[in-house]
Design an enzyme around this catalytic site. Structure first.
Site, PDB file in Angstrom:
ATOM      1  N   CYS A   1       0.831  -1.214   0.000  1.00 42.96           N
ATOM      2  CA  CYS A   1       0.000   0.000   0.000  1.00 42.96           C
ATOM      3  C   CYS A   1       0.865   1.264   0.000  1.00 42.96           C
ATOM      4  CB  CYS A   1      -0.916  -0.042   1.218  1.00 42.96           C
ATOM      5  SG  CYS A   1      -1.846   1.464   1.516  1.00 42.96           S
TER       6      CYS A   1
ATOM      7  N   CYS B   1      -0.142   3.905   2.532  1.00 40.62           N
ATOM      8  CA  CYS B   1       0.280   3.485   3.874  1.00 40.62           C
ATOM      9  C   CYS B   1       1.729   3.902   4.124  1.00 40.62           C
ATOM     10  CB  CYS B   1       0.152   1.976   4.042  1.00 40.62           C
ATOM     11  SG  CYS B   1      -1.541   1.350   3.915  1.00 40.62           S
TER      12      CYS B   1
END
Length: 93
Positions: free
Chosen positions: A17, A20
């Protein structure tokens, strides 16, 4: 042995991600300012915990003070430092 902080932020993420990864330094900075510890939960390694918390998007963060869940924010990857500080203030006063 170090003391466990009363304030804990549980971050749900995945290694793949990109939001993230971009969010992590912001979270670390603001958590330090608010004397909060961070627990990182990889949704691929702990899918049952992500399901139990109803995590639908990542990164998502859950705010605890002691054992009490104070609140959460889903899909926070694009948030600014300012907005993150405001969220911490709302959660922790």
């Amino acid at each position: 042995m170090s003391k466990t902080p009363d304030r804990i932020v549980k971050k749900f993420y995945a290694d793949w991600c990109s939001p993230c990864k971009a969010f992590t330094p912001k979270l670390e900075q603001v958590a330090e300012e608010f004397d909060a510890g961070i627990i990182n939960v990889n949704i691929e390694e702990h899918p049952e915990e992500a399901r139990a918390m109803n995590v639908r998007s990542i990164p998502s963060i859950f705010f605890y003070e002691g054992d009490e869940l104070k609140g959460y924010r889903m899909s926070v990857g694009s948030t600014t430092i300012h907005n993150l500080r405001t969220t911490f203030e709302e959660m922790y006063g």
